[in-house]
Design a protein around this motif. Structure first.
Motif, short mmCIF file in Angstrom:
data_model
loop_
_atom_site.label_atom_id
_atom_site.label_comp_id
_atom_site.label_asym_id
_atom_site.label_seq_id
_atom_site.Cartn_x
_atom_site.Cartn_y
_atom_site.Cartn_z
N SER A 208 34.83 45.67 32.94
CA SER A 208 35.96 45.81 33.86
C SER A 208 36.47 47.24 33.95
O SER A 208 36.89 47.69 35.02
CB SER A 208 37.11 44.89 33.43
OG SER A 208 36.70 43.54 33.47
N ASP A 209 36.45 47.96 32.83
CA ASP A 209 36.99 49.32 32.85
C ASP A 209 36.14 50.26 33.68
O ASP A 209 36.61 51.32 34.11
CB ASP A 209 37.17 49.87 31.44
CG ASP A 209 35.87 49.91 30.64
OD1 ASP A 209 34.90 49.22 31.04
OD2 ASP A 209 35.82 50.62 29.62
N LEU A 210 34.90 49.89 33.94
CA LEU A 210 34.02 50.71 34.77
C LEU A 210 33.95 50.21 36.20
O LEU A 210 33.29 50.82 37.04
CB LEU A 210 32.62 50.76 34.16
CG LEU A 210 32.54 51.32 32.73
CD1 LEU A 210 31.11 51.29 32.22
CD2 LEU A 210 33.10 52.74 32.67
N ARG A 211 34.64 49.09 36.49
CA ARG A 211 34.65 48.52 37.84
C ARG A 211 36.02 48.66 38.51
O ARG A 211 36.21 48.19 39.63
CB ARG A 211 34.26 47.04 37.79
CG ARG A 211 32.81 46.78 37.41
CD ARG A 211 32.43 45.32 37.58
NE ARG A 211 33.02 44.47 36.55
CZ ARG A 211 33.78 43.42 36.80
NH1 ARG A 211 34.08 43.08 38.05
NH2 ARG A 211 34.27 42.69 35.81
N ASN A 212 36.97 49.26 37.81
CA ASN A 212 38.32 49.45 38.35
C ASN A 212 38.94 48.14 38.83
O ASN A 212 39.48 48.04 39.94
CB ASN A 212 38.30 50.47 39.50
CG ASN A 212 37.87 51.84 39.04
OD1 ASN A 212 38.31 52.31 37.99
ND2 ASN A 212 36.99 52.48 39.80
N VAL A 213 38.86 47.12 37.98
CA VAL A 213 39.46 45.82 38.31
C VAL A 213 40.98 45.96 38.31
O VAL A 213 41.56 46.45 37.35
CB VAL A 213 39.03 44.75 37.30
CG1 VAL A 213 39.72 43.42 37.59
CG2 VAL A 213 37.51 44.57 37.31
N PRO A 214 41.65 45.54 39.39
CA PRO A 214 43.12 45.64 39.43
C PRO A 214 43.78 44.75 38.38
O PRO A 214 43.33 43.62 38.15
CB PRO A 214 43.50 45.18 40.84
CG PRO A 214 42.23 45.12 41.60
CD PRO A 214 41.11 44.97 40.63
N SER A 215 44.82 45.24 37.76
CA SER A 215 45.59 44.42 36.85
C SER A 215 46.43 43.43 37.63
O SER A 215 46.93 43.74 38.72
CB SER A 215 46.50 45.31 35.99
OG SER A 215 47.44 44.53 35.30
N TYR A 216 46.62 42.23 37.06
CA TYR A 216 47.49 41.25 37.72
C TYR A 216 48.89 41.81 37.90
O TYR A 216 49.60 41.46 38.85
CB TYR A 216 47.53 39.96 36.90
CG TYR A 216 48.39 38.91 37.54
CD1 TYR A 216 47.91 38.15 38.61
CD2 TYR A 216 49.69 38.68 37.11
CE1 TYR A 216 48.71 37.20 39.22
CE2 TYR A 216 50.49 37.73 37.72
CZ TYR A 216 50.00 37.00 38.77
OH TYR A 216 50.79 36.07 39.38
N GLU A 217 49.30 42.70 37.01
CA GLU A 217 50.63 43.29 37.08
C GLU A 217 50.87 43.98 38.42
O GLU A 217 52.00 44.03 38.91
CB GLU A 217 50.82 44.29 35.95
CG GLU A 217 52.21 44.89 35.86
CD GLU A 217 52.34 45.86 34.70
OE1 GLU A 217 53.47 46.26 34.40
OE2 GLU A 217 51.31 46.21 34.10
N SER A 218 49.80 44.49 39.03
CA SER A 218 49.98 45.23 40.29
C SER A 218 50.42 44.32 41.44
O SER A 218 50.88 44.81 42.47
CB SER A 218 48.67 45.92 40.67
OG SER A 218 47.64 44.98 40.95
#
Length: 287
Positions: A208-218
């Motif tokens: 995930s850290d290399l795919r720029n997955v958005p955090s749910y927090e956003s």
């Protein structure tokens, strides 16, 4: 299972964290151990720690999502000790950051389901037929999560897999009780372990850290009452979010095995959301 001395336990995911705590707690009780972990060096280190406590311990590198590797683990246990009295299906993984279901890739689902559900299935499928042929008491511990007892936005994949463990365990407890088995579901709350970094075990293309997955927090609304430092809002979760050390978990599990408890919680239950859900379920019948 009051007398643990001389018993044999197999523990997956035992190289660090709760698995290590359970292994060392059992070693102190005179239990012989098969310590397995997907990272063999960590399993070897715990094996040596257990041996220093007097346990006859062996270790193995095992990916629980692969049936052949779990079969090899069982062969190791039975070749070395001739029996398995305690099976602890502890290995598990999770995703970070917490994410919305629409940001969860198919590969995310496959990976988490492969370890958290198939890992438990493989353990039970491989070990239970052999264990049933043994006389006397046996015990299985399957690791779930207190996240299944409250709604955890952004954590749907993990919670889904652990909820499957709950249902599976409750049914096999009934199926196996006449064969001398106890089955405990371990519900950890916030325990300080390395599980939040478990994506280190994935191929780089899927991390995930290399795919720029958005955090749910956003996606949180501006009027959310969650603290800004919190990755997710868990309504009325209470004490389950208070961190405890992994070393505290092993003695809890020892007690649950001794007393044949169906459930073992590391924190007080989040009774408000649990009672609310129960009432909603009872009221869900439309006559």
């Amino acid at each position: 299972m009051q007398d643990l001395n001389g018993r044999v336990a197999v523990i997956t995911g035992a190289g660090t964290g709760m698995g290590r705590s359970m292994a060392l707690s059992l070693a102190k009780e005179g239990v012989n151990l098969v310590v397995s972990d997907i990272e063999p060096a960590f399993a070897e280190a715990v094996r040596d720690e257990a041996a220093a406590l007097g346990s006859n311990a062996v270790s193995a590198g095992v990916d629980v999502s692969k049936l052949s590797e779990v079969q090899a683990l069982a062969d190791l246990a039975y070749d070395r000790f001739g029996k398995v009295d305690i099976l602890i299906n502890n290995a598990g993984v999770t995703l970070r950051p917490f994410r919305a279901v629409w940001d969860t890739s198919y590969e995310d689902f496959q990976w988490v389901v492969g370890v958290n559900i198939w890992g438990v299935i493989n353990g039970v499928h491989v070990f239970v037929p052999r264990m049933r042929r043994q006389e006397g008491e046996k015990h299985i511990v399957n690791v779930s999560s207190m996240g299944t007892l409250a709604k955890v936005p952004g954590h749907s994949t993990y919670v889904m897999t652990k909820a499957a463990v709950n249902g599976f365990s409750d049914v096999i407890r009934e199926e196996l009780k006449d064969d001398g088995f106890g089955v405990t579901v371990l519900y950890p709350g916030y325990v300080k372990t390395r599980i939040a970094t478990s994506e280190r075990l994935r191929p780089e293309s899927e991390r995930s850290d290399l795919r720029n997955v958005p955090s749910y927090e956003s996606y949180r609304k501006a009027d959310s009452d969650a603290p800004l430092s919190s990755p997710v809002r868990i309504a009325d979760a209470g004490a389950m979010q208070v961190a405890i050390e992994a070393d505290e978990v092993g003695p809890m599990v020892i007690r649950a095995i001794r007393e044949n408890r169906p459930y073992c919680l590391t924190h007080p239950a989040p009774d408000v959301p649990m009672r609310t859900q129960l009432e909603e379920l009872i009221n869900g019948y439309a006559s």
